[in-house]
Design an enzyme around this catalytic site. Structure first.
Site, PDB file in Angstrom:
ATOM      1  N   CYS A  31       0.737  -1.179  -0.148  1.00  0.00           N
ATOM      2  CA  CYS A  31       0.081   0.085  -0.121  1.00  0.00           C
ATOM      3  C   CYS A  31       0.844   1.399  -0.009  1.00  0.00           C
ATOM      4  O   CYS A  31       1.884   1.437   0.794  1.00  0.00           O
ATOM      5  CB  CYS A  31      -0.873   0.164   1.189  1.00  0.00           C
ATOM      6  SG  CYS A  31      -1.919   1.399   1.500  1.00  0.00           S
ATOM      7  N   HIS A  37      -0.986  14.915  -5.768  1.00  0.00           N
ATOM      8  CA  HIS A  37      -0.808  15.140  -7.317  1.00  0.00           C
ATOM      9  C   HIS A  37      -1.449  16.556  -7.822  1.00  0.00           C
ATOM     10  O   HIS A  37      -2.594  16.808  -7.013  1.00  0.00           O
ATOM     11  CB  HIS A  37      -1.367  13.975  -8.333  1.00  0.00           C
ATOM     12  CG  HIS A  37      -0.647  12.833  -8.062  1.00  0.00           C
ATOM     13  ND1 HIS A  37       0.688  12.607  -8.413  1.00  0.00           N
ATOM     14  CD2 HIS A  37      -1.265  11.694  -7.439  1.00  0.00           C
ATOM     15  CE1 HIS A  37       1.026  11.070  -8.329  1.00  0.00           C
ATOM     16  NE2 HIS A  37       0.078  10.569  -7.466  1.00  0.00           N
ATOM     17  N   HIS A  75      -8.208  19.682  -3.116  1.00  0.00           N
ATOM     18  CA  HIS A  75      -7.624  19.961  -1.854  1.00  0.00           C
ATOM     19  C   HIS A  75      -8.417  19.095  -0.785  1.00  0.00           C
ATOM     20  O   HIS A  75      -8.863  19.437   0.409  1.00  0.00           O
ATOM     21  CB  HIS A  75      -7.929  21.538  -1.432  1.00  0.00           C
ATOM     22  CG  HIS A  75      -7.176  22.486  -2.107  1.00  0.00           C
ATOM     23  ND1 HIS A  75      -7.293  23.778  -1.800  1.00  0.00           N
ATOM     24  CD2 HIS A  75      -6.471  22.250  -3.165  1.00  0.00           C
ATOM     25  CE1 HIS A  75      -6.284  24.419  -2.674  1.00  0.00           C
ATOM     26  NE2 HIS A  75      -5.580  23.287  -3.453  1.00  0.00           N
ATOM     27  N   GLU A 154      -2.132  12.445 -13.878  1.00  0.00           N
ATOM     28  CA  GLU A 154      -1.551  12.624 -12.424  1.00  0.00           C
ATOM     29  C   GLU A 154      -0.207  13.310 -12.383  1.00  0.00           C
ATOM     30  O   GLU A 154       0.149  13.819 -11.295  1.00  0.00           O
ATOM     31  CB  GLU A 154      -1.895  11.477 -11.275  1.00  0.00           C
ATOM     32  CG  GLU A 154      -0.857  10.378 -11.867  1.00  0.00           C
ATOM     33  CD  GLU A 154      -0.970   9.136 -11.119  1.00  0.00           C
ATOM     34  OE1 GLU A 154      -1.745   9.080 -10.167  1.00  0.00           O
ATOM     35  OE2 GLU A 154      -0.029   8.221 -11.160  1.00  0.00           O
TER      36      GLU A 154
HETATM   37 ZN   LIG Z   1      -0.248   8.856  -6.417  1.00  0.00          ZN
END
Ligand SMILES: [Zn+2]
Length: 167
Positions: A31, A37, A75, A154
């Protein structure tokens, strides 16, 4: 026989971005740690023409809709409610996140976007946004769309595109 005419309309704008935190889970037990990003989005819709205006959709409506959807998750900490490895619980004003039953994070509820997806990959974010765009445009009663496509980037040059054919 007349040919069916399809038009393709695309919107990419500097305003259709969201700066958010996330982490993804991998196959097995791995994980990621929490990181962020500056995501960018692009939306494409295909369809016939609205007979009076001669457009597929009103650009301003499509931009307003995408801005609303990206603002909702801007945000925020993006959390995937359908990930079987994560236990995400709302407790009062907080959201607790455990990874395979081990407590890991507590966030203020207001700072989280709880999303109905299994992982916060760009693939799943693109599919989620496309579904929202499809439903919003259908309820606004415009022309019948033939396809919808959403790209989520991203990092520069690192993106996923989800495409849904509606015919
Ligand atoms: Zn990421």
């Amino acid at each position: 026989m007349t040919a069916r005419k399809t038009f393709k309309v695309a919107v990419t704008k500097d305003s259709l971005v969201f700066a958010s935190a996330h982490f993804i889970t991998f196959p097995g037990h791995r994980c990621e740690t929490l990181h962020g990003h500056n995501y960018r989005t692009r939306v494409v819709v295909e369809g016939g023409l609205e007979p009076e205006a001669h457009y597929v959709v009103d650009f301003s409506e499509l931009k307003r809709l995408m801005k609303q959807l990206t603002d909702e998750i801007d945000h925020k900490v993006l959390l995937p409610l359908e990930n079987p490895k994560l236990q995400i619980r709302e407790e009062g004003d907080s959201v607790t996140v455990a990874v395979q039953e081990k407590p890991r994070y507590v966030f203020p509820r207001i700072d989280c976007a709880l999303l109905p997806i299994p992982n916060t990959t760009v693939e799943m974010l693109a599919q989620y946004l496309a579904g929202r765009v499809r439903r919003e445009l259908a309820s606004s009663g415009g022309v019948e769309l033939q396809a919808i496509e959403v790209e989520v980037e991203e990092n520069f040059g690192q993106s996923a595109t989800y495409r849904e054919s509606l015919v």
